[in-house]
Write a protein that holds these residues in place. Structure first.
Motif, mmCIF file in Angstrom:
data_model
loop_
_atom_site.group_PDB
_atom_site.id
_atom_site.type_symbol
_atom_site.label_atom_id
_atom_site.label_comp_id
_atom_site.label_asym_id
_atom_site.label_seq_id
_atom_site.Cartn_x
_atom_site.Cartn_y
_atom_site.Cartn_z
ATOM 1 N N GLN A 1 28.828 52.572 -1.974
ATOM 2 C CA GLN A 1 27.695 53.377 -1.922
ATOM 3 C C GLN A 1 26.797 53.011 -0.848
ATOM 4 O OE1 GLN A 1 25.726 52.265 -5.703
ATOM 5 N NE2 GLN A 1 27.371 52.749 -6.958
ATOM 6 N N LEU A 2 25.811 54.061 -0.906
ATOM 7 C CA LEU A 2 25.041 53.763 0.568
ATOM 8 C C LEU A 2 24.555 52.629 0.909
ATOM 9 C CD1 LEU A 2 23.623 55.413 3.052
ATOM 10 C CD2 LEU A 2 21.846 55.853 1.538
ATOM 11 N N ASP A 3 24.188 51.971 -0.005
ATOM 12 C CA ASP A 3 23.533 50.461 0.093
ATOM 13 C C ASP A 3 24.595 49.499 0.719
ATOM 14 O OD1 ASP A 3 24.538 50.428 -2.512
ATOM 15 O OD2 ASP A 3 23.315 48.810 -3.011
ATOM 16 N N ASP A 4 25.952 49.774 0.223
ATOM 17 C CA ASP A 4 26.959 48.771 0.724
ATOM 18 C C ASP A 4 26.989 49.202 2.421
ATOM 19 O OD1 ASP A 4 27.651 48.061 -1.776
ATOM 20 O OD2 ASP A 4 28.964 49.681 -2.326
ATOM 21 N N ILE A 5 27.190 50.608 2.771
ATOM 22 C CA ILE A 5 27.354 50.834 4.084
ATOM 23 C C ILE A 5 26.261 50.235 4.763
ATOM 24 C CG2 ILE A 5 27.139 52.761 5.703
ATOM 25 C CD1 ILE A 5 28.519 54.321 3.472
ATOM 26 N N GLU A 6 24.858 50.306 4.288
ATOM 27 C CA GLU A 6 23.734 49.857 5.136
ATOM 28 C C GLU A 6 23.875 48.286 5.284
ATOM 29 O OE1 GLU A 6 20.468 53.091 3.771
ATOM 30 O OE2 GLU A 6 20.648 51.399 2.471
ATOM 31 N N ARG A 7 24.209 47.500 4.344
ATOM 32 C CA ARG A 7 24.349 46.046 4.282
ATOM 33 C C ARG A 7 25.563 45.809 5.143
ATOM 34 N NH1 ARG A 7 23.482 46.208 -1.133
ATOM 35 N NH2 ARG A 7 25.680 46.013 -1.578
ATOM 36 N N SER A 8 26.558 46.509 5.247
ATOM 37 C CA SER A 8 27.713 46.233 6.233
ATOM 38 C C SER A 8 27.621 46.535 7.567
ATOM 39 C CB SER A 8 28.885 47.328 5.753
ATOM 40 O OG SER A 8 29.331 47.229 4.440
ATOM 41 N N TYR A 9 26.867 47.472 7.842
ATOM 42 C CA TYR A 9 26.243 47.618 8.978
ATOM 43 C C TYR A 9 25.471 46.372 9.714
ATOM 44 C CZ TYR A 9 27.771 52.445 10.390
ATOM 45 O OH TYR A 9 28.417 53.694 10.628
ATOM 46 N N ILE A 10 24.541 45.989 8.972
ATOM 47 C CA ILE A 10 23.950 44.813 9.530
ATOM 48 C C ILE A 10 24.761 43.513 9.579
ATOM 49 C CG2 ILE A 10 22.315 43.257 8.455
ATOM 50 C CD1 ILE A 10 20.691 45.646 7.366
ATOM 51 N N ARG A 11 25.756 43.281 8.670
ATOM 52 C CA ARG A 11 26.744 42.235 8.820
ATOM 53 C C ARG A 11 27.615 42.425 10.204
ATOM 54 N NH1 ARG A 11 29.673 40.840 3.439
ATOM 55 N NH2 ARG A 11 30.339 39.505 4.873
ATOM 56 N N LEU A 12 27.981 43.637 10.439
ATOM 57 C CA LEU A 12 28.813 43.607 11.845
ATOM 58 C C LEU A 12 28.179 43.205 13.024
ATOM 59 C CD1 LEU A 12 30.041 47.445 11.297
ATOM 60 C CD2 LEU A 12 31.439 45.295 10.884
ATOM 61 N N ALA A 13 26.716 42.821 13.005
ATOM 62 C CA ALA A 13 26.382 42.209 14.047
ATOM 63 C C ALA A 13 26.701 40.872 14.212
ATOM 64 C CB ALA A 13 24.624 42.267 13.796
ATOM 65 N N ASP A 14 27.184 40.252 13.152
ATOM 66 C CA ASP A 14 27.492 38.661 13.195
ATOM 67 C C ASP A 14 29.152 38.615 13.562
ATOM 68 O OD1 ASP A 14 25.079 37.934 12.184
ATOM 69 O OD2 ASP A 14 25.778 38.227 10.180
ATOM 70 N N TYR A 15 29.826 39.803 13.653
ATOM 71 C CA TYR A 15 31.296 39.506 13.948
ATOM 72 C C TYR A 15 31.433 39.772 15.662
ATOM 73 C CZ TYR A 15 32.500 40.628 9.180
ATOM 74 O OH TYR A 15 32.733 40.395 7.938
ATOM 75 N N PRO A 16 32.513 39.012 15.900
ATOM 76 C CA PRO A 16 32.912 38.967 17.368
ATOM 77 C C PRO A 16 33.106 40.592 18.027
ATOM 78 C CG PRO A 16 34.521 37.920 16.323
ATOM 79 C CD PRO A 16 33.658 38.449 15.265
ATOM 80 N N LEU A 17 32.660 40.670 19.338
ATOM 81 C CA LEU A 17 32.650 41.996 19.628
ATOM 82 C C LEU A 17 33.260 41.673 21.119
ATOM 83 C CD1 LEU A 17 32.066 44.956 19.932
ATOM 84 C CD2 LEU A 17 29.746 44.420 21.088
ATOM 85 N N ILE A 18 34.395 42.485 21.535
ATOM 86 C CA ILE A 18 34.926 42.221 22.588
ATOM 87 C C ILE A 18 35.046 43.696 23.348
ATOM 88 C CG2 ILE A 18 36.182 40.176 22.466
ATOM 89 C CD1 ILE A 18 38.768 41.721 22.066
ATOM 90 N N ARG A 19 34.986 43.780 24.753
ATOM 91 C CA ARG A 19 34.942 44.906 25.550
ATOM 92 C C ARG A 19 36.378 45.244 25.935
ATOM 93 N NH1 ARG A 19 33.887 45.152 30.982
ATOM 94 N NH2 ARG A 19 33.419 47.506 31.545
ATOM 95 N N PHE A 20 36.674 46.635 25.909
ATOM 96 C CA PHE A 20 38.175 46.741 26.444
ATOM 97 C C PHE A 20 37.884 47.997 27.271
ATOM 98 C CE2 PHE A 20 42.264 49.504 25.217
ATOM 99 C CZ PHE A 20 42.875 48.793 26.405
ATOM 100 N N ASP A 21 37.857 47.659 28.653
ATOM 101 C CA ASP A 21 37.674 48.572 29.868
ATOM 102 C C ASP A 21 38.895 49.374 29.912
ATOM 103 O OD1 ASP A 21 36.930 50.101 31.904
ATOM 104 O OD2 ASP A 21 35.974 48.485 32.831
ATOM 105 N N VAL A 22 38.916 50.667 29.588
ATOM 106 C CA VAL A 22 40.233 51.292 29.667
ATOM 107 C C VAL A 22 40.609 51.849 31.096
ATOM 108 C CG1 VAL A 22 40.014 52.294 27.277
ATOM 109 C CG2 VAL A 22 39.071 53.385 29.379
ATOM 110 N N ARG A 23 39.714 51.592 31.835
ATOM 111 C CA ARG A 23 39.840 51.686 33.519
ATOM 112 C C ARG A 23 40.563 50.599 34.067
ATOM 113 N NH1 ARG A 23 34.574 51.649 35.824
ATOM 114 N NH2 ARG A 23 33.972 49.915 34.281
ATOM 115 N N GLU A 24 40.690 49.459 33.360
ATOM 116 C CA GLU A 24 41.426 48.136 34.062
ATOM 117 C C GLU A 24 42.800 47.838 33.438
ATOM 118 O OE1 GLU A 24 40.089 46.442 36.679
ATOM 119 O OE2 GLU A 24 38.055 47.914 36.593
#
Length: 119
Positions: free
Chosen positions: A51-74
């Motif tokens: 449901q919508l509230d699941d999506i809204e809560r999930s977006y907020i929780r994504l801020a806690d996950y590791p994020l790595i950058r993949f530069d496709v130019r390299e």
């Protein structure tokens, strides 16, 4: 949303072709979900219990996950990127399957580099 709700390990990969710092605001994405998702979109998710509230809560929780950058130019960094991704996903830990997984990731990145014209 389903992966976040069920605590599936997540590593976010930001595809980059600009060289600019990535600006992601998961709180803003959460706030915009209600205005962005249409009733038809939500109808498709309903059979999965999302449901919508699941999506809204999930977006907020994504801020806690590791994020790595993949530069496709390299292209010369693809192997190192996939090694880092495998390490973060705990695919390089000791065990019977770890070496084949790493070899597969290295092979995949080398083939991708070859296809796009790398040395």
């Amino acid at each position: 949303a389903t992966a976040v709700m069920h605590n599936v390990p997540i590593i976010l990969v930001a595809m980059d072709d600009t060289g600019e710092p990535l600006q992601l605001n998961f709180f803003d994405l959460s706030a915009r979900a209600a205005n962005t998702l249409k009733a038809k979109d939500m109808e498709m998710l309903l059979p999965f219990g999302i449901q919508l509230d699941d999506i809204e809560r999930s977006y907020i929780r994504l801020a806690d996950y590791p994020l790595i950058r993949f530069d496709v130019r390299e292209a010369s960094e693809y192997v190192a990127f996939f090694q880092k991704l495998a390490s973060l996903a705990n695919l390089t830990t000791t065990g019977v399957d770890a070496p084949p997984v790493m070899r597969a990731l290295q092979y995949a990145s080398a083939q991708f580099w070859r296809v796009i014209g790398g040395d």
